[in-house]
Write a protein that holds these residues in place. Structure first.
Motif, PDB file in Angstrom:
ATOM      1  N   GLY A   1     -17.248  32.194  11.896  1.00 47.50           N
ATOM      2  CA  GLY A   1     -18.623  32.612  12.142  1.00 47.50           C
ATOM      3  C   GLY A   1     -19.233  32.089  13.421  1.00 47.50           C
ATOM      4  O   GLY A   1     -20.454  32.134  13.598  1.00 47.50           O
TER       5      GLY A   1
ATOM      6  N   SER B   1     -19.136  35.740  14.703  1.00 49.28           N
ATOM      7  CA  SER B   1     -20.470  35.361  14.254  1.00 49.28           C
ATOM      8  C   SER B   1     -21.200  36.602  13.731  1.00 49.28           C
ATOM      9  O   SER B   1     -20.749  37.737  13.920  1.00 49.28           O
ATOM     10  CB  SER B   1     -21.263  34.746  15.409  1.00 49.28           C
ATOM     11  OG  SER B   1     -21.598  35.743  16.368  1.00 49.28           O
ATOM     12  N   GLU B   2     -22.337  36.389  13.083  1.00 50.70           N
ATOM     13  CA  GLU B   2     -23.108  37.505  12.553  1.00 50.70           C
ATOM     14  C   GLU B   2     -23.633  38.412  13.661  1.00 50.70           C
ATOM     15  O   GLU B   2     -23.956  39.572  13.418  1.00 50.70           O
ATOM     16  CB  GLU B   2     -24.273  36.978  11.701  1.00 50.70           C
ATOM     17  CG  GLU B   2     -23.840  36.403  10.367  1.00 50.70           C
ATOM     18  CD  GLU B   2     -23.081  37.417   9.513  1.00 50.70           C
ATOM     19  OE1 GLU B   2     -23.608  38.522   9.304  1.00 50.70           O
ATOM     20  OE2 GLU B   2     -21.957  37.093   9.080  1.00 50.70           O
ATOM     21  N   LYS B   3     -23.705  37.880  14.876  1.00 52.34           N
ATOM     22  CA  LYS B   3     -24.132  38.703  16.011  1.00 52.34           C
ATOM     23  C   LYS B   3     -22.949  39.099  16.894  1.00 52.34           C
ATOM     24  O   LYS B   3     -23.118  39.544  18.024  1.00 52.34           O
ATOM     25  CB  LYS B   3     -25.171  37.954  16.842  1.00 52.34           C
ATOM     26  CG  LYS B   3     -24.708  36.593  17.354  1.00 52.34           C
ATOM     27  CD  LYS B   3     -25.835  35.866  18.074  1.00 52.34           C
ATOM     28  CE  LYS B   3     -25.365  34.479  18.554  1.00 52.34           C
ATOM     29  NZ  LYS B   3     -26.437  33.754  19.256  1.00 52.34           N
TER      30      LYS B   3
ATOM     31  N   LYS C   1     -20.052  42.620  13.337  1.00 49.98           N
ATOM     32  CA  LYS C   1     -20.052  41.882  12.077  1.00 49.98           C
ATOM     33  C   LYS C   1     -21.290  42.249  11.249  1.00 49.98           C
ATOM     34  O   LYS C   1     -21.274  42.201  10.031  1.00 49.98           O
ATOM     35  CB  LYS C   1     -20.045  40.385  12.391  1.00 49.98           C
ATOM     36  CG  LYS C   1     -19.897  39.464  11.181  1.00 49.98           C
ATOM     37  CD  LYS C   1     -18.468  39.458  10.675  1.00 49.98           C
ATOM     38  CE  LYS C   1     -18.278  38.373   9.611  1.00 49.98           C
ATOM     39  NZ  LYS C   1     -18.151  37.035  10.179  1.00 49.98           N
ATOM     40  N   SER C   2     -22.368  42.610  11.929  1.00 47.87           N
ATOM     41  CA  SER C   2     -23.616  43.002  11.264  1.00 47.87           C
ATOM     42  C   SER C   2     -24.369  43.942  12.192  1.00 47.87           C
ATOM     43  O   SER C   2     -23.914  44.253  13.296  1.00 47.87           O
ATOM     44  CB  SER C   2     -24.464  41.769  10.940  1.00 47.87           C
ATOM     45  OG  SER C   2     -25.036  41.241  12.131  1.00 47.87           O
TER      46      SER C   2
ATOM     47  N   TYR D   1     -26.006  42.636  16.146  1.00 42.81           N
ATOM     48  CA  TYR D   1     -25.063  42.201  17.177  1.00 42.81           C
ATOM     49  C   TYR D   1     -25.743  42.132  18.546  1.00 42.81           C
ATOM     50  O   TYR D   1     -26.728  42.821  18.814  1.00 42.81           O
ATOM     51  CB  TYR D   1     -23.848  43.126  17.234  1.00 42.81           C
ATOM     52  CG  TYR D   1     -24.145  44.586  17.459  1.00 42.81           C
ATOM     53  CD1 TYR D   1     -24.232  45.116  18.746  1.00 42.81           C
ATOM     54  CD2 TYR D   1     -24.320  45.450  16.377  1.00 42.81           C
ATOM     55  CE1 TYR D   1     -24.489  46.454  18.957  1.00 42.81           C
ATOM     56  CE2 TYR D   1     -24.574  46.796  16.577  1.00 42.81           C
ATOM     57  CZ  TYR D   1     -24.662  47.300  17.866  1.00 42.81           C
ATOM     58  OH  TYR D   1     -24.916  48.624  18.075  1.00 42.81           O
TER      59      TYR D   1
END
Length: 623
Positions: free
Chosen positions: A93, A162-164, A223-224, A227
């Motif tokens: 992450g 990572s989530e971004k 990932k989401s 980003y």
């Protein structure tokens, strides 16, 4: 076999599911990394970090995640599946951008060009079985094996992002149809961002029954939905500029329809940053084969391509990764743009090329070269020989290595494990280097049993064991005094690759040998000169290479010196290497200034034209 309940459309291949219908999990390991070389940082800085209780690659998190906190960029040699799995503990992450250019299953993915000597004569070299093992051999067993290989790696990349974060996958017509389905499954169709077509313009080849292929595909997945993204622009097209007129002050402008306001508005050209980059990239040419920024990889991608991707999907200080780094384009561009980076590759020559390429960047930040070392070997041993008692595992390991070497097992000896012809054979363990004391005990056992030849097989050797024609090392003197003909050989990493074993591609080579001369100077100064470099078994080197070697130094591509080696990481104090622009190589170092007199242990490292390292430790008195 249990019934599999199919509830959605998916790509299925042999081995995806277990016999009971459950999804087969991606194997995970957590192996410690070993820092084998530190570049761009002094011994004093490293010693200061020791004083603070910091390790250069400390998985407790003390290293920090910014340059200011002590972050070091990382270049890792090894199987990227083991590398990524071992990175999870600290970096799950944490990576904001991953770009990969995995093999397309073509011959050009595995060969490279290397240059020889001062004049830069070139040779084409096929990579070793080790470097091909996950790719060409995988394809030889069918596309399902390639799918399994890449699916496991996509899964790990998803966990590292990572989530971004964003993943960019560069591919072409060979595999893009299956990669899209795998990526949809792992990332989710809702996280598909774009399909980019990189059109590499230039000469169009005529084909008998086809339109010439002129593009690659780049898939991007997030990932989401949160980003990182920055709109990219390219220079205005001439036809766009032609639509503008000059006002009385000479500024270019045009009237633009403004639907929101229900009328028109004036747009000045100098207020428009450029044409927005869309999903067709037809403005970035491939790397020119004769360009000075060509690093001898046929599949090398242009820096402009990576610059666009990195600027679009990361910020300054973001962590960028490439786990098929090849010649290091992603890492070089990330370095120039102020990003942190992690790169990995299975190829020894790829790591060497990337190391040189990074060092040529002005003000390149310190970085580390790492591998999994003995921990990877321990993992291989546990998988290869199963969960058994330690003694049984050890004996099976010895028998395996002896069989590969073409030797027979013997019993009743403590340090002699086998026999090959008239020679006795000792095999080093996977856990550490073979020491001088270990070899000496094997020599003594030869003397007691009246054996006159001894061959040592080792993954690593203790620093200070000298080899080669001069036989000047301590252990060589001991063997000669005992009338034992001693030969030291390297256990190659190919031993751990089943494909290499099955094809009989494992070769055990004598260690290369270097001869150096230390020149003391006034004022506690010292310089070192390379006097000779010998690669044994030259008959195994392709004939076209041997014909182009005019002198011993032609085999050397790079050499470096650690002026005060402390039995830890190699700290580069002096380095010289050949580049595409400058093929010369200085064989004498610059002067090195010591603060005080005394004995110093100096480690000299030579990298040959194939990317192989040879290191030798010397003890020198400085007055």
């Amino acid at each position: 076999m249990a019934k599999i309940d199919i509830t959605r459309t998916e790509l299925v291949w042999p081995g995806k599911y277990n016999d009971d219908g459950t999804l087969r999990e991606t194997p995970k390991v957590n192996l410690p990394f070993q820092v084998i070389e530190q570049i761009g940082e002094t011994r004093a800085t490293k010693d200061a970090q020791k004083t603070k209780g910091l390790q250069l690659f400390d998985y407790s998190g003390k290293e920090g995640f910014t340059f200011e906190e002590g972050w070091h960029n990382k270049l890792i040699w090894g199987d990227n599946q083991l590398v990524m799995s071992s990175l999870l503990e600290k970096f799950a992450g944490k990576i904001d951008l991953i770009y990969i250019d995995p093999p397309f299953a073509t011959g050009s993915d595995f060969s490279f060009t290397t240059e020889i000597g001062d004049n830069g004569e070139t040779i084409e070299k096929e990579q070793s079985m080790l470097e091909e093992k996950a790719y060409r051999d995988t394809w030889g067993r069918g596309i399902e094996s390639y799918i399994k290989m890449i699916q496991e790696r996509f899964f790990l990349m998803h966990q590292l992002l990572s989530e971004k974060g964003t993943l960019y996958v560069h591919c072409d017509w060979h595999v893009n149809h299956v990669l899209r389905l795998i990526l949809d499954e792992i990332f989710g169709q809702d996280n598909f961002i774009n399909e980019i077509g990189w059109h590499y313009f230039g000469f169009k080849r005529k084909t008998a029954k086809n339109f010439p292929r002129k593009h690659d595909t780049i898939y991007s997945y997030s990932k989401s939905k949160n980003y990182l993204w920055e709109v990219q622009y390219k220079p205005h097209r001439p036809e766009y500029i032609a639509r503008f007129k000059k006002d009385k002050d000479g500024r270019l402008y045009r009237d633009d329809v403004n639907p929101t306001a229900g009328g028109t508005r004036i747009i000045y050209l100098d207020q428009v940053p450029g044409d927005i980059v869309d999903s067709i990239w037809d403005d970035i040419p491939p790397v020119n084969p004769v360009a000075t920024d060509r690093w001898n990889y046929q599949t090398q991608k242009p820096e402009a391509l990576l610059e666009r991707i990195i600027k679009a999907s990361s910020n300054e200080g973001s962590l960028v990764a490439d786990f098929f780094c090849g010649s290091g384009t992603t890492l070089a561009v990330a370095e120039k743009l102020g990003r942190r980076w992690i790169g990995a590759d299975l190829g020894r020559y790829a790591i060497h090329t990337t190391r040189k390429r990074l060092q040529e960047i002005e003000d390149c930040k310190p970085f580390e070269v790492l591998n999994l070392g003995k921990y990877e070997r321990q993992y291989w041993q546990s998988v290869e020989f199963g969960k058994k008692k330690a003694e049984q595992t050890y004996f099976e390991y010895l028998s395996f290595i002896l069989k590969l070497y073409g030797a027979d097992s013997i019993s009743g000896m403590q340090y002699l494990h086998g026999r090959k012809g008239k020679a006795m054979v000792h095999i080093g363990s996977v856990d550490g280097p073979v020491t001088i004391d270990e070899i000496e005990k094997a020599i003594e056992e030869c003397v007691r049993t009246k054996q006159s030849e001894l061959q040592i097989l080792a993954w690593d050797y203790e620093m200070g064991i000298s080899t080669g024609e001069s036989k000047t090392g301590l252990i060589q003197k001991i063997a000669k005094e005992k009338k034992v003909n001693l030969l030291l050989l390297q256990i190659p990493r190919e031993v751990m690759e089943q494909q290499a074993v099955d094809k009989g591609d494992v070769r055990f080579f004598e260690l290369a040998y270097m001869d150096v001369e230390f020149k003391p100077l006034k004022g506690k100064k010292l310089k070192v000169q390379l006097k000779d470099f010998i690669i044994p078994n030259t008959e195994l080197i392709p004939e076209d290479v041997r014909k182009k070697i005019k002198k011993w130094s032609d085999y050397i591509d790079y050499w470096a010196v650690d002026w005060n080696f402390q039995n830890d990481t190699f700290i580069q104090g002096y380095v010289d290497y050949r580049t595409r622009k400058d093929r010369s190589l200085k064989l004498t170092s610059d002067d090195h200034q010591y603060e005080k007199s005394g004995k110093y242990r100096i480690l000299v490292k030579v990298v040959d034209i194939f990317g192989n390292d040879t290191s030798q430790l010397f003890e020198v008195e400085v007055e």
